[in-house]
Scaffold this motif. Structure first.
Motif, PDB file in Angstrom:
ATOM      1  N   VAL A  32      33.142   0.757  23.182  1.00 15.21           N
ATOM      2  CA  VAL A  32      32.868  -0.617  22.760  1.00 15.21           C
ATOM      3  C   VAL A  32      33.844  -1.543  23.482  1.00 15.21           C
ATOM      4  O   VAL A  32      35.064  -1.361  23.398  1.00 15.21           O
ATOM      5  CB  VAL A  32      33.007  -0.784  21.238  1.00 15.21           C
ATOM      6  CG1 VAL A  32      32.679  -2.221  20.832  1.00 15.21           C
ATOM      7  CG2 VAL A  32      32.088   0.185  20.521  1.00 15.21           C
ATOM      8  N   THR A  33      33.300  -2.523  24.180  1.00 15.47           N
ATOM      9  CA  THR A  33      34.098  -3.496  24.915  1.00 15.47           C
ATOM     10  C   THR A  33      33.868  -4.886  24.325  1.00 15.47           C
ATOM     11  O   THR A  33      32.728  -5.247  24.035  1.00 15.47           O
ATOM     12  CB  THR A  33      33.710  -3.507  26.404  1.00 15.47           C
ATOM     13  OG1 THR A  33      33.867  -2.185  26.936  1.00 15.47           O
ATOM     14  CG2 THR A  33      34.580  -4.476  27.197  1.00 15.47           C
ATOM     15  N   VAL A  34      34.948  -5.621  24.154  1.00 19.97           N
ATOM     16  CA  VAL A  34      34.868  -6.988  23.619  1.00 19.97           C
ATOM     17  C   VAL A  34      35.261  -7.970  24.723  1.00 19.97           C
ATOM     18  O   VAL A  34      36.273  -7.781  25.411  1.00 19.97           O
ATOM     19  CB  VAL A  34      35.782  -7.161  22.392  1.00 19.97           C
ATOM     20  CG1 VAL A  34      35.923  -8.642  22.022  1.00 19.97           C
ATOM     21  CG2 VAL A  34      35.227  -6.384  21.220  1.00 19.97           C
ATOM     22  N   HIS A  35      34.443  -8.996  24.883  1.00 19.48           N
ATOM     23  CA  HIS A  35      34.747 -10.096  25.799  1.00 19.48           C
ATOM     24  C   HIS A  35      35.100 -11.312  24.923  1.00 19.48           C
ATOM     25  O   HIS A  35      34.267 -11.774  24.148  1.00 19.48           O
ATOM     26  CB  HIS A  35      33.536 -10.404  26.689  1.00 19.48           C
ATOM     27  CG  HIS A  35      33.027  -9.200  27.423  1.00 19.48           C
ATOM     28  ND1 HIS A  35      33.507  -8.813  28.653  1.00 19.48           N
ATOM     29  CD2 HIS A  35      32.080  -8.284  27.084  1.00 19.48           C
ATOM     30  CE1 HIS A  35      32.870  -7.727  29.049  1.00 19.48           C
ATOM     31  NE2 HIS A  35      31.999  -7.381  28.110  1.00 19.48           N
ATOM     32  N   ARG A  36      36.319 -11.783  25.066  1.00 15.39           N
ATOM     33  CA  ARG A  36      36.812 -12.862  24.189  1.00 15.39           C
ATOM     34  C   ARG A  36      37.257 -14.042  25.050  1.00 15.39           C
ATOM     35  O   ARG A  36      38.102 -13.908  25.939  1.00 15.39           O
ATOM     36  CB  ARG A  36      37.967 -12.358  23.328  1.00 15.39           C
ATOM     37  CG  ARG A  36      38.548 -13.395  22.395  1.00 15.39           C
ATOM     38  CD  ARG A  36      39.524 -12.738  21.435  1.00 15.39           C
ATOM     39  NE  ARG A  36      38.831 -11.769  20.581  1.00 15.39           N
ATOM     40  CZ  ARG A  36      39.449 -10.835  19.862  1.00 15.39           C
ATOM     41  NH1 ARG A  36      40.775 -10.731  19.929  1.00 15.39           N
ATOM     42  NH2 ARG A  36      38.747 -10.010  19.109  1.00 15.39           N
ATOM     43  N   ARG A  37      36.688 -15.190  24.712  1.00 22.59           N
ATOM     44  CA  ARG A  37      37.032 -16.421  25.448  1.00 22.59           C
ATOM     45  C   ARG A  37      38.075 -17.209  24.673  1.00 22.59           C
ATOM     46  O   ARG A  37      37.900 -17.498  23.488  1.00 22.59           O
ATOM     47  CB  ARG A  37      35.782 -17.285  25.671  1.00 22.59           C
ATOM     48  CG  ARG A  37      36.037 -18.537  26.495  1.00 22.59           C
ATOM     49  CD  ARG A  37      34.750 -19.331  26.693  1.00 22.59           C
ATOM     50  NE  ARG A  37      34.990 -20.548  27.465  1.00 22.59           N
ATOM     51  CZ  ARG A  37      35.001 -20.612  28.782  1.00 22.59           C
ATOM     52  NH1 ARG A  37      34.784 -19.507  29.487  1.00 22.59           N
ATOM     53  NH2 ARG A  37      35.214 -21.747  29.409  1.00 22.59           N
ATOM     54  N   THR A  38      39.149 -17.538  25.355  1.00 21.96           N
ATOM     55  CA  THR A  38      40.198 -18.362  24.770  1.00 21.96           C
ATOM     56  C   THR A  38      40.463 -19.515  25.737  1.00 21.96           C
ATOM     57  O   THR A  38      41.040 -19.323  26.805  1.00 21.96           O
ATOM     58  CB  THR A  38      41.492 -17.556  24.559  1.00 21.96           C
ATOM     59  OG1 THR A  38      41.195 -16.421  23.737  1.00 21.96           O
ATOM     60  CG2 THR A  38      42.548 -18.406  23.859  1.00 21.96           C
ATOM     61  N   GLY A  39      40.014 -20.697  25.337  1.00 23.33           N
ATOM     62  CA  GLY A  39      40.124 -21.831  26.240  1.00 23.33           C
ATOM     63  C   GLY A  39      39.238 -21.632  27.446  1.00 23.33           C
ATOM     64  O   GLY A  39      38.041 -21.384  27.323  1.00 23.33           O
ATOM     65  N   ALA A  40      39.842 -21.727  28.643  1.00 23.38           N
ATOM     66  CA  ALA A  40      39.068 -21.549  29.873  1.00 23.38           C
ATOM     67  C   ALA A  40      39.102 -20.114  30.368  1.00 23.38           C
ATOM     68  O   ALA A  40      38.496 -19.797  31.392  1.00 23.38           O
ATOM     69  CB  ALA A  40      39.607 -22.491  30.955  1.00 23.38           C
ATOM     70  N   GLU A  41      39.817 -19.235  29.676  1.00 24.35           N
ATOM     71  CA  GLU A  41      39.975 -17.864  30.135  1.00 24.35           C
ATOM     72  C   GLU A  41      39.200 -16.906  29.234  1.00 24.35           C
ATOM     73  O   GLU A  41      39.078 -17.132  28.033  1.00 24.35           O
ATOM     74  CB  GLU A  41      41.454 -17.474  30.160  1.00 24.35           C
ATOM     75  CG  GLU A  41      42.297 -18.299  31.135  1.00 24.35           C
ATOM     76  CD  GLU A  41      43.748 -17.844  31.152  1.00 24.35           C
ATOM     77  OE1 GLU A  41      44.080 -16.933  30.352  1.00 24.35           O
ATOM     78  OE2 GLU A  41      44.522 -18.377  31.948  1.00 24.35           O
TER      79      GLU A  41
ATOM     80  N   PRO B 294      39.119  -5.826  14.005  1.00 26.15           N
ATOM     81  CA  PRO B 294      38.532  -7.090  13.543  1.00 26.15           C
ATOM     82  C   PRO B 294      38.098  -7.956  14.721  1.00 26.15           C
ATOM     83  O   PRO B 294      38.756  -7.980  15.767  1.00 26.15           O
ATOM     84  CB  PRO B 294      39.671  -7.742  12.758  1.00 26.15           C
ATOM     85  CG  PRO B 294      40.917  -7.151  13.315  1.00 26.15           C
ATOM     86  CD  PRO B 294      40.575  -5.753  13.726  1.00 26.15           C
ATOM     87  N   LEU B 295      36.999  -8.651  14.546  1.00 25.05           N
ATOM     88  CA  LEU B 295      36.476  -9.541  15.573  1.00 25.05           C
ATOM     89  C   LEU B 295      36.886 -10.979  15.302  1.00 25.05           C
ATOM     90  O   LEU B 295      37.326 -11.314  14.200  1.00 25.05           O
ATOM     91  CB  LEU B 295      34.946  -9.447  15.627  1.00 25.05           C
ATOM     92  CG  LEU B 295      34.376  -8.102  16.082  1.00 25.05           C
ATOM     93  CD1 LEU B 295      32.859  -8.096  15.928  1.00 25.05           C
ATOM     94  CD2 LEU B 295      34.764  -7.806  17.527  1.00 25.05           C
ATOM     95  N   GLN B 296      36.724 -11.791  16.319  1.00 21.86           N
ATOM     96  CA  GLN B 296      36.980 -13.216  16.196  1.00 21.86           C
ATOM     97  C   GLN B 296      35.697 -13.971  16.512  1.00 21.86           C
ATOM     98  O   GLN B 296      34.786 -13.436  17.160  1.00 21.86           O
ATOM     99  CB  GLN B 296      38.104 -13.643  17.150  1.00 21.86           C
ATOM    100  CG  GLN B 296      39.461 -13.069  16.790  1.00 21.86           C
ATOM    101  CD  GLN B 296      40.573 -13.628  17.656  1.00 21.86           C
ATOM    102  OE1 GLN B 296      40.374 -14.595  18.393  1.00 21.86           O
ATOM    103  NE2 GLN B 296      41.738 -13.015  17.577  1.00 21.86           N
ATOM    104  N   PRO B 297      35.595 -15.217  16.035  1.00 23.50           N
ATOM    105  CA  PRO B 297      34.385 -15.999  16.319  1.00 23.50           C
ATOM    106  C   PRO B 297      34.125 -16.101  17.814  1.00 23.50           C
ATOM    107  O   PRO B 297      35.056 -16.277  18.614  1.00 23.50           O
ATOM    108  CB  PRO B 297      34.709 -17.365  15.702  1.00 23.50           C
ATOM    109  CG  PRO B 297      35.719 -17.078  14.650  1.00 23.50           C
ATOM    110  CD  PRO B 297      36.553 -15.958  15.176  1.00 23.50           C
ATOM    111  N   GLY B 298      32.866 -15.937  18.189  1.00 21.35           N
ATOM    112  CA  GLY B 298      32.476 -16.070  19.581  1.00 21.35           C
ATOM    113  C   GLY B 298      32.644 -14.818  20.409  1.00 21.35           C
ATOM    114  O   GLY B 298      32.306 -14.815  21.598  1.00 21.35           O
ATOM    115  N   ASP B 299      33.155 -13.714  19.831  1.00 24.13           N
ATOM    116  CA  ASP B 299      33.324 -12.473  20.588  1.00 24.13           C
ATOM    117  C   ASP B 299      31.965 -11.943  21.042  1.00 24.13           C
ATOM    118  O   ASP B 299      30.961 -12.050  20.334  1.00 24.13           O
ATOM    119  CB  ASP B 299      34.015 -11.417  19.736  1.00 24.13           C
ATOM    120  CG  ASP B 299      35.523 -11.627  19.667  1.00 24.13           C
ATOM    121  OD1 ASP B 299      36.020 -12.484  20.412  1.00 24.13           O
ATOM    122  OD2 ASP B 299      36.183 -10.945  18.866  1.00 24.13           O
TER     123      ASP B 299
END
Length: 382
Positions: A329-338, A349-354
């Motif tokens: 399982v791979t998670v792609h997480r956007r934080t700002g522009a990165e 645990p996941l975060q919104p938008g993952d």
């Protein structure tokens, strides 16, 4: 907060300024009289303080009481090897496992236009059962050959066997333990037969010695009978003495014949015990050869069945392997522009938008015309 979140801004002492404000593509929210405010990358406390400061700086409110909370989070996206790829609402505490279950659970990949994943999985399960039986047949052949050759221990299994090495090692160990038990039982039987033959031989020797003594005694008695017969003929000894000696000779003859019969019976028992042991060993070797032929036939049939399954799996677009499937399982997480990408465990645990990507990345199931990333990184080695 990031783009796609929705905030609820409540101005307690001025409700007309309260709003439900979505974070737009530029990372801003819009409030009456205040215009747009950049909130992306900030938490709700920071956003509350910023709104309060703008109200005061612009003299809109002197002492505003602001409450900022999340009305709705941006959605989480789940794709890859799942039952129903798509998005789902984020709730605080959502884990990878919960998201995968909400997306229909994990599913093995299906070769397009070939066969169903369930059929492929059934074929792989059947192959695993066949390889276990093949390991048993291979180990049995090694044990039977060792037993026929009279070896105290087993040799090595076929290095090119289709059976997984771990399973083959376990079955070899079990057959080795069986060989040890068989050898112990054979040694016990051989020792018992040896003791029995020695006892019969000792008994026979005793009986033969007794026969010799009786024959010697019979010779002496015959000489005495001859002397007494001469004395009787000359009238020097009564005939009753001769008759008594003849009766003793008759009894001694019967005893000698009985002893000879016992000796013959002991000799017969010794030969019978020796023959029964040899016959038992011959029958055991015959049974071993027949069992070995059956085991070799079973191994050939199992290998043919496994090869047929392999061809069927390859026609379905997958290549069988001795390894079990492992879900990644791979998670792609956007934080700002990165955007960061990393592997996670199921209870992470996941975060919104993952964005969650589920994949099976082992050689157990792979496209026949593709090479996995793991093989590319190891030069093609599994």
């Amino acid at each position: 907060m990031e783009r796609g979140d929705v905030l609820r801004v409540d101005v307690i002492n001025a409700p007309e300024f309260s709003r439900v404000a979505p974070v737009d593509v530029d990372g801003r929210i819009a409030l009456p009289l205040l215009g747009t405010i950049t909130v992306a990358g900030s938490d709700v406390d920071t956003i509350r303080d910023r709104i309060t400061e703008i109200f005061v700086d612009r003299s809109v409110l002197v002492a505003p009481v602001i409450l900022v909370e999340v009305a709705s989070y941006r959605r989480v996206y789940v794709g890859g090897s799942v039952g129903a790829a798509g998005s789902l609402d984020f709730v605080p505490g959502l884990t990878v496992r919960q998201a995968v279950i909400a997306a229909g659970g994990s599913r093995l990949p299906q070769a397009e236009g070939k066969t169903t994943a369930e059929a492929t999985l059934a074929s792989l399960a059947e192959r695993r059962a066949l390889t276990f039986r093949l390991a048993q047949a291979s180990a049995r052949i090694v044990r039977l050959n060792a037993e026929l050759a009279g070896e105290p221990s087993m040799g090595q299994a076929d290095a090119d066997s289709l059976a997984p090495p771990a399973i083959l090692a376990d079955t070899m160990q079990a057959e080795a333990a069986l060989l040890t038990d068989i050898r112990q039982r054979q040694d016990d039987r051989k020792e018992y037969t040896g003791k029995l033959l020695r006892m019969l031989s000792s008994e026979l020797d005793t009986l033969l010695e007794q026969v010799k003594l009786q024959e010697s005694e019979a010779d002496l008695q015959q000489s005495e009978i001859n002397d007494v017969r001469q004395l009787v003929e000359r009238g020097l000894t009564p005939r009753t003495r001769l008759q008594e000696l003849l009766r003793e000779k008759s009894q001694l003859t019967r005893d000698r014949l009985e002893t000879s019969a016992f000796a013959a019976r002991a000799r017969q028992q010794s030969e019978a015990a020796r023959y029964e042991y040899a016959e038992e060993q011959a029958k055991r070797r015959e049974a071993l050869r027949l069992e070995l032929q059956t085991a070799v036939q079973d191994r050939a049939a199992l290998e043919a069945s496994i090869e047929a399954l392999d061809l069927r799996l390859q026609a379905s677009g997958v290549t069988p392997s001795r390894q079990a499937p492992v879900m990644r399982v791979t998670v792609h997480r956007r934080t700002g522009a990165e955007t960061s990408t990393f592997d996670v465990e199921m209870d992470e645990p996941l975060q919104p938008g993952d964005v969650v990507d589920v994949a099976f990345e082992v050689p157990l199931l792979r496209s026949s015309d593709q090479t996995t990333q793991a093989e590319r990184s190891t030069g093609g080695r599994p």
